[in-house]
Design a protein around this motif. Structure first.
Motif, PDB file in Angstrom:
ATOM      1  N   ILE A 207       0.847  -1.206   0.000  1.00 15.16           N
ATOM      2  CA  ILE A 207       0.000   0.000   0.000  1.00 15.16           C
ATOM      3  C   ILE A 207       0.878   1.249   0.000  1.00 15.16           C
ATOM      4  CG2 ILE A 207      -1.655   1.359   1.353  1.00 15.16           C
ATOM      5  CD1 ILE A 207      -2.873  -1.376   2.239  1.00 15.16           C
ATOM      6  N   GLU A 208       1.895   1.281   0.849  1.00  8.96           N
ATOM      7  CA  GLU A 208       2.773   2.458   0.912  1.00  8.96           C
ATOM      8  C   GLU A 208       3.552   2.652  -0.395  1.00  8.96           C
ATOM      9  OE1 GLU A 208       5.173   2.262   4.495  1.00  8.96           O
ATOM     10  OE2 GLU A 208       3.703   3.524   5.509  1.00  8.96           O
ATOM     11  N   ARG A 209       3.924   1.565  -1.031  1.00  5.56           N
ATOM     12  CA  ARG A 209       4.640   1.662  -2.307  1.00  5.56           C
ATOM     13  C   ARG A 209       3.763   2.356  -3.352  1.00  5.56           C
ATOM     14  NH1 ARG A 209       4.706  -0.694  -7.027  1.00  5.56           N
ATOM     15  NH2 ARG A 209       3.183  -2.292  -6.539  1.00  5.56           N
ATOM     16  N   ILE A 210       2.498   2.029  -3.345  1.00  5.45           N
ATOM     17  CA  ILE A 210       1.566   2.574  -4.340  1.00  5.45           C
ATOM     18  C   ILE A 210       1.068   3.962  -3.970  1.00  5.45           C
ATOM     19  CG2 ILE A 210      -0.756   2.250  -5.289  1.00  5.45           C
ATOM     20  CD1 ILE A 210      -0.178  -0.772  -5.102  1.00  5.45           C
ATOM     21  N   ALA A 211       0.819   4.185  -2.690  1.00  5.09           N
ATOM     22  CA  ALA A 211       0.235   5.448  -2.220  1.00  5.09           C
ATOM     23  C   ALA A 211       1.334   6.487  -2.061  1.00  5.09           C
ATOM     24  CB  ALA A 211      -0.489   5.222  -0.893  1.00  5.09           C
TER      25      ALA A 211
ATOM     26  N   SER B  46       2.084   7.643   4.001  1.00  4.87           N
ATOM     27  CA  SER B  46       2.507   6.497   4.801  1.00  4.87           C
ATOM     28  C   SER B  46       1.243   5.896   5.413  1.00  4.87           C
ATOM     29  CB  SER B  46       3.477   6.922   5.898  1.00  4.87           C
ATOM     30  OG  SER B  46       2.810   7.721   6.855  1.00  4.87           O
ATOM     31  N   ILE B  47       1.325   4.658   5.786  1.00  6.03           N
ATOM     32  CA  ILE B  47       0.178   3.991   6.419  1.00  6.03           C
ATOM     33  C   ILE B  47      -0.281   4.775   7.648  1.00  6.03           C
ATOM     34  CG2 ILE B  47      -0.412   1.937   7.798  1.00  6.03           C
ATOM     35  CD1 ILE B  47      -0.670   1.348   4.900  1.00  6.03           C
ATOM     36  N   GLY B  48       0.658   5.264   8.421  1.00  7.80           N
ATOM     37  CA  GLY B  48       0.331   5.998   9.646  1.00  7.80           C
ATOM     38  C   GLY B  48      -0.382   7.312   9.420  1.00  7.80           C
ATOM     39  N   ARG B  49      -0.216   7.913   8.261  1.00  8.74           N
ATOM     40  CA  ARG B  49      -0.877   9.188   7.958  1.00  8.74           C
ATOM     41  C   ARG B  49      -2.303   9.015   7.466  1.00  8.74           C
ATOM     42  NH1 ARG B  49       1.606  12.309   3.655  1.00  8.74           N
ATOM     43  NH2 ARG B  49      -0.081  13.727   4.114  1.00  8.74           N
ATOM     44  N   MET B  50      -2.648   7.799   7.068  1.00  9.93           N
ATOM     45  CA  MET B  50      -3.991   7.547   6.543  1.00  9.93           C
ATOM     46  C   MET B  50      -4.998   7.471   7.689  1.00  9.93           C
ATOM     47  SD  MET B  50      -3.161   4.591   3.782  1.00  9.93           S
ATOM     48  CE  MET B  50      -1.911   4.836   2.550  1.00  9.93           C
ATOM     49  N   ALA B  51      -6.221   7.872   7.401  1.00  9.50           N
ATOM     50  CA  ALA B  51      -7.292   7.717   8.383  1.00  9.50           C
ATOM     51  C   ALA B  51      -7.425   6.228   8.707  1.00  9.50           C
ATOM     52  CB  ALA B  51      -8.596   8.258   7.822  1.00  9.50           C
ATOM     53  N   ALA B  52      -7.709   5.915   9.948  1.00  7.68           N
ATOM     54  CA  ALA B  52      -7.771   4.515  10.387  1.00  7.68           C
ATOM     55  C   ALA B  52      -8.771   3.699   9.576  1.00  7.68           C
ATOM     56  CB  ALA B  52      -8.113   4.446  11.876  1.00  7.68           C
TER      57      ALA B  52
ATOM     58  N   GLY C 263      -9.101  -4.806   1.264  1.00 12.09           N
ATOM     59  CA  GLY C 263      -9.157  -4.920  -0.190  1.00 12.09           C
ATOM     60  C   GLY C 263      -7.874  -5.475  -0.776  1.00 12.09           C
ATOM     61  N   ALA C 264      -6.739  -4.997  -0.261  1.00 11.36           N
ATOM     62  CA  ALA C 264      -5.451  -5.481  -0.749  1.00 11.36           C
ATOM     63  C   ALA C 264      -5.282  -6.969  -0.463  1.00 11.36           C
ATOM     64  CB  ALA C 264      -4.318  -4.685  -0.118  1.00 11.36           C
ATOM     65  N   PHE C 265      -5.728  -7.411   0.697  1.00  8.25           N
ATOM     66  CA  PHE C 265      -5.639  -8.841   1.004  1.00  8.25           C
ATOM     67  C   PHE C 265      -6.428  -9.652  -0.021  1.00  8.25           C
ATOM     68  CE2 PHE C 265      -7.559 -12.638   2.780  1.00  8.25           C
ATOM     69  CZ  PHE C 265      -6.414 -13.393   3.017  1.00  8.25           C
TER      70      PHE C 265
ATOM     71  N   ASN D 112     -10.326   3.681  -3.957  1.00  9.23           N
ATOM     72  CA  ASN D 112     -10.396   3.240  -5.349  1.00  9.23           C
ATOM     73  C   ASN D 112      -9.078   3.502  -6.080  1.00  9.23           C
ATOM     74  OD1 ASN D 112     -11.953   2.233  -7.691  1.00  9.23           O
ATOM     75  ND2 ASN D 112     -11.673   4.320  -8.442  1.00  9.23           N
ATOM     76  N   GLY D 113      -8.527   4.686  -5.906  1.00 11.42           N
ATOM     77  CA  GLY D 113      -7.297   5.046  -6.596  1.00 11.42           C
ATOM     78  C   GLY D 113      -6.110   4.161  -6.213  1.00 11.42           C
ATOM     79  N   ILE D 114      -6.004   3.854  -4.951  1.00 15.29           N
ATOM     80  CA  ILE D 114      -4.881   3.028  -4.497  1.00 15.29           C
ATOM     81  C   ILE D 114      -5.071   1.566  -4.894  1.00 15.29           C
ATOM     82  CG2 ILE D 114      -3.680   2.122  -2.462  1.00 15.29           C
ATOM     83  CD1 ILE D 114      -4.056   4.932  -1.245  1.00 15.29           C
ATOM     84  N   LEU D 115      -6.242   1.011  -4.645  1.00 16.92           N
ATOM     85  CA  LEU D 115      -6.448  -0.408  -4.964  1.00 16.92           C
ATOM     86  C   LEU D 115      -6.381  -0.664  -6.464  1.00 16.92           C
ATOM     87  CD1 LEU D 115      -9.214  -1.524  -2.434  1.00 16.92           C
ATOM     88  CD2 LEU D 115      -6.733  -1.900  -2.315  1.00 16.92           C
ATOM     89  N   ASP D 116      -6.821   0.291  -7.257  1.00 15.47           N
ATOM     90  CA  ASP D 116      -6.763   0.122  -8.711  1.00 15.47           C
ATOM     91  C   ASP D 116      -5.323  -0.077  -9.187  1.00 15.47           C
ATOM     92  OD1 ASP D 116      -8.072   0.072 -11.318  1.00 15.47           O
ATOM     93  OD2 ASP D 116      -7.041   1.972 -11.656  1.00 15.47           O
TER      94      ASP D 116
END
Length: 130
Positions: free
Chosen positions: A64-68, A72-78, A87-89, A122-126
């Motif tokens: 996720i961090e590579r794509i986003a 960073s994961i920590g900056r994203m809303a929980a 979704g990634a799983f 949507n943008g990240i998972l795509d």
């Protein structure tokens, strides 16, 4: 709401809760899932999602961090972070069709996230497929 959609919703609740007060034992997890779903098929799917995300969390977060970019994961809303993990799983490790995994994640983001969550998810998972 479909059985699998409801299972994803319960899985999201557990993953969100994991960050604050994890239900570490399998018995506690099973009891919570059964109380929410009361359907063996739905319970098994929810358990598969939860345990799969937990088992692969490091790899999922790295992807996720590579794509986003610039996130960073920590900056994203929980909520967004955990919808993305779920979704990634499904995309990376599950047998759910790509479009279904994205659509289900977007619906979770609409329901539980902010007004921009669905677009963000949507943008990240795509990008996971590309």
């Amino acid at each position: 709401m479909s059985v699998r959609s409801r299972s994803r919703e319960v899985a999201l609740q557990i993953l969100f809760e994991d960050e604050h007060n994890s239900r570490a034992s399998v018995a506690e997890l099973t009891e919570f899932i059964h109380g929410r779903l009361n359907n063996p098929e739905a319970e098994e799917f929810a358990r598969t999602l939860i345990l799969g995300v937990r088992r692969n969390l490091g790899e999922i977060d790295q992807e996720i961090e590579r794509i986003a970019q610039n996130w960073s994961i920590g900056r994203m809303a929980a909520t967004d972070r955990n919808v993305l993990r779920l979704g990634a799983f499904e995309i990376l490790y599950g047998d759910t069709p790509f479009k279904v995994a994205i659509n289900e994640s977007v619906e979770l983001a609409k329901r539980f996230g902010s007004e921009n969550s669905a677009q963000f998810v949507n943008g990240i998972l795509d990008k996971l497929k590309k």
